[in-house]
Motif scaffolding. Structure first.
Motif, mmCIF file in Angstrom:
data_model
loop_
_atom_site.group_PDB
_atom_site.id
_atom_site.type_symbol
_atom_site.label_atom_id
_atom_site.label_comp_id
_atom_site.label_asym_id
_atom_site.label_seq_id
_atom_site.Cartn_x
_atom_site.Cartn_y
_atom_site.Cartn_z
ATOM 1 N N ALA A 138 0.808 -1.219 0.000
ATOM 2 C CA ALA A 138 0.000 0.000 0.000
ATOM 3 C C ALA A 138 0.843 1.271 0.000
ATOM 4 C CB ALA A 138 -0.917 0.006 1.223
ATOM 5 N N HIS A 139 2.158 1.128 0.279
ATOM 6 C CA HIS A 139 3.059 2.295 0.374
ATOM 7 C C HIS A 139 2.595 3.270 1.451
ATOM 8 C CE1 HIS A 139 5.107 0.932 -3.263
ATOM 9 N NE2 HIS A 139 3.922 0.835 -3.841
ATOM 10 N N ARG A 140 2.123 2.732 2.557
ATOM 11 C CA ARG A 140 1.650 3.551 3.673
ATOM 12 C C ARG A 140 1.502 2.656 4.894
ATOM 13 N NH1 ARG A 140 -3.414 1.761 4.295
ATOM 14 N NH2 ARG A 140 -4.619 1.117 2.466
ATOM 15 N N ALA A 141 1.186 3.275 6.035
ATOM 16 C CA ALA A 141 0.908 2.479 7.230
ATOM 17 C C ALA A 141 -0.372 1.676 7.015
ATOM 18 C CB ALA A 141 0.753 3.398 8.442
ATOM 19 N N PRO A 142 -0.377 0.398 7.389
ATOM 20 C CA PRO A 142 -1.536 -0.476 7.085
ATOM 21 C C PRO A 142 -2.666 -0.338 8.093
ATOM 22 C CG PRO A 142 0.164 -1.745 8.182
ATOM 23 C CD PRO A 142 0.711 -0.342 8.052
ATOM 24 N N TRP A 143 -3.237 0.879 8.192
ATOM 25 C CA TRP A 143 -4.304 1.127 9.165
ATOM 26 C C TRP A 143 -5.432 1.916 8.530
ATOM 27 C CZ3 TRP A 143 0.215 3.452 12.212
ATOM 28 C CH2 TRP A 143 1.038 2.420 12.694
ATOM 29 N N GLY A 144 -5.667 1.707 7.233
ATOM 30 C CA GLY A 144 -6.611 2.562 6.525
ATOM 31 C C GLY A 144 -8.041 2.073 6.496
ATOM 32 N N ASN A 145 -8.310 0.846 6.954
ATOM 33 C CA ASN A 145 -9.677 0.330 6.913
ATOM 34 C C ASN A 145 -9.832 -0.748 7.983
ATOM 35 O OD1 ASN A 145 -8.606 -2.159 5.654
ATOM 36 N ND2 ASN A 145 -8.363 -0.859 3.844
ATOM 37 N N MET A 146 -11.012 -1.303 8.032
ATOM 38 C CA MET A 146 -11.331 -2.277 9.083
ATOM 39 C C MET A 146 -10.447 -3.524 8.995
ATOM 40 S SD MET A 146 -15.121 -3.785 9.780
ATOM 41 C CE MET A 146 -15.501 -4.837 11.161
ATOM 42 N N TYR A 147 -10.191 -3.980 7.790
ATOM 43 C CA TYR A 147 -9.351 -5.157 7.597
ATOM 44 C C TYR A 147 -7.960 -4.919 8.156
ATOM 45 C CZ TYR A 147 -6.153 -8.237 5.036
ATOM 46 O OH TYR A 147 -5.160 -9.117 4.696
ATOM 47 N N GLU A 148 -7.379 -3.789 7.808
ATOM 48 C CA GLU A 148 -6.013 -3.508 8.226
ATOM 49 C C GLU A 148 -5.921 -3.268 9.731
ATOM 50 O OE1 GLU A 148 -4.616 -1.547 3.954
ATOM 51 O OE2 GLU A 148 -4.912 -0.261 5.713
ATOM 52 N N PHE A 149 -6.918 -2.603 10.299
ATOM 53 C CA PHE A 149 -6.898 -2.392 11.745
ATOM 54 C C PHE A 149 -7.034 -3.725 12.483
ATOM 55 C CE2 PHE A 149 -8.719 -1.555 15.894
ATOM 56 C CZ PHE A 149 -7.914 -0.519 16.362
ATOM 57 N N THR A 150 -7.838 -4.641 11.957
ATOM 58 C CA THR A 150 -8.016 -5.942 12.614
ATOM 59 C C THR A 150 -6.712 -6.719 12.677
ATOM 60 O OG1 THR A 150 -10.320 -6.064 11.874
ATOM 61 C CG2 THR A 150 -9.276 -8.121 12.554
ATOM 62 N N ILE A 151 -6.013 -6.811 11.553
ATOM 63 C CA ILE A 151 -4.783 -7.597 11.547
ATOM 64 C C ILE A 151 -3.713 -6.943 12.422
ATOM 65 C CG2 ILE A 151 -5.270 -8.634 9.306
ATOM 66 C CD1 ILE A 151 -3.384 -6.647 8.016
ATOM 67 N N MET A 152 -3.714 -5.597 12.480
ATOM 68 C CA MET A 152 -2.763 -4.926 13.359
ATOM 69 C C MET A 152 -3.126 -5.137 14.829
ATOM 70 S SD MET A 152 -0.129 -3.176 14.041
ATOM 71 C CE MET A 152 0.444 -2.630 12.450
ATOM 72 N N ALA A 153 -4.417 -5.055 15.160
ATOM 73 C CA ALA A 153 -4.844 -5.250 16.547
ATOM 74 C C ALA A 153 -4.493 -6.656 17.033
ATOM 75 C CB ALA A 153 -6.342 -4.998 16.680
#
Length: 359
Positions: free
Chosen positions: A142-157
């Protein structure tokens, strides 16, 4: 390179490995039922007296001490040497003390419990590494921090939650959290890759702010602490019910006392609450930057406030009304349910300015 493909592969693999770790810990609990008696929780993390407001602690880790081993006297005349003083071992006072009147575990059932437990931790570490690989390759794609949507926040959490658990296993031996944590990780990553998944896309304009990163990181860390504390509150209710019925057996004998579990959970909530407060404040600052107002009673904002109020009530009730034990645990579990509804329910069921699920 096809970073998105490798990210998906790593995260799917992590969900499978977490599920295997969950089955290993389930087998550990099942094998412990065959033991006639078990060790108490490997390392007692806290002293119940330390939870009382206004009381001072004697020394930093004094509450973690376990009963010393009663060594048999050596035969008269046998040469003795003074033990070498190697200095204080980090968390050395957490070592398990054997149950009085019982030999060290060496039966087949004991070995089976230990084997399943170690297998579960090993698989959890593998799943954790795969999750980190999935998050990092998603960021590269994504060339950015992976926190842009629900999917990305879930895997980070999930990375934060499992990371906290593994640190606790390493430092304090709380392997008894393995079953609920790996269940949460398997379900979380499983839902992420099957239901919440969205393809890599640029951030929406409202998310182009440093306050977005601060807000999301604080939310992920506090969310991890809320989840660990919530899991402990559930285990507290189970252990307390068994203690009240004088029916503590199987793996429950290896857990700390219900009062100690309650206090450990309280400390997680006490850590998470100010961080969640900062999350709400940082979100308000970000909202002023993105939409020109600090607060607009958007559904996500409202439920973040509801969650804050529930945990504020939990901490207030413990410190002033003396609501410890089952009442406090129920409030904590309601707070965790509110947290997850704010994250999942609001994103999927309600439209608003925070509708970034992309589903």
């Amino acid at each position: 390179m096809r970073y998105e493909y490798y990210s998906n592969l790593a995260l799917v693999s992590s969900a499978v490995v977490y599920a295997l770790a969950m089955f290993a810990h389930a087998a550990e609990w099942a094998a412990a039922r065959r033991l006639g008696g078990a060790e108490p929780a490997a390392r007692e993390l806290v002293n119940v007296a330390a939870a009382e407001p206004g009381q001072m602690r004697a020394e930093p880790f004094d509450e973690l001490r376990t009963a010393p081993l009663d060594m048999r006297p050596e035969p008269v005349g046998e040469l003795r040497t003074a033990p070498l003083d190697m200095g204080p071992e980090p968390f050395g006072e957490l070592r398990t003390a054997p149950v009085e009147g019982r030999d060290q575990p060496n039966s087949a059932a004991d070995r089976r419990v230990e084997q399943f437990g170690r297998m579960g931790v090993a698989l959890t570490i593998i799943g954790f590494l795969l999750s980190i690989a999935g998050v990092l390759t998603r960021a590269l794609a994504a060339h950015r921090a992976p926190w842009g949507n629900m999917y990305e926040f879930t895997i980070m959490a999930i990375v934060f939650i499992v990371g906290v658990y593994l640190i606790m296993v390493w430092r304090a031996g709380v392997r008894w959290l393995g079953l609920p944590v790996t269940l949460l990780a398997a379900v979380g990553n499983g839902l992420a890759v099957t239901v919440f998944y969205v393809a890599v896309a640029p951030l929406v304009p409202a998310l182009h702010s440093v306050w977005f990163l601060i807000h999301i990181v604080a939310a992920a860390i506090s969310g991890a602490a809320f989840n660990i504390g919530g899991v402990m509150s559930i285990l507290y209710l189970i252990k307390k019910r068994a203690e009240d019925r004088n029916n503590v057996h199987g793996y429950l004998e290896r857990l700390p006392s219900s009062r100690k579990i309650d206090l450990i959970a309280y400390r997680f909530f006490a850590f998470a609450f100010p961080l969640w407060t900062f999350t709400v404040v940082a979100g308000a600052i970000w909202a002023e930057y993105a939409w020109g107002r600090y607060w607009g009673w958007d559904p996500k904002e409202t439920w973040a406030l509801v969650t804050w109020v529930i945990y504020a009530g939990y901490l207030h009730a413990r410190s002033t009304a003396g609501w410890r034990g089952s009442k406090a645990a129920v409030i904590a579990i309601i707070g965790l349910a509110s947290f997850w509804f704010n994250f999942v329910g609001i994103n999927l069921l309600v439209s608003g300015l925070h509708s970034y699920a992309g589903i």
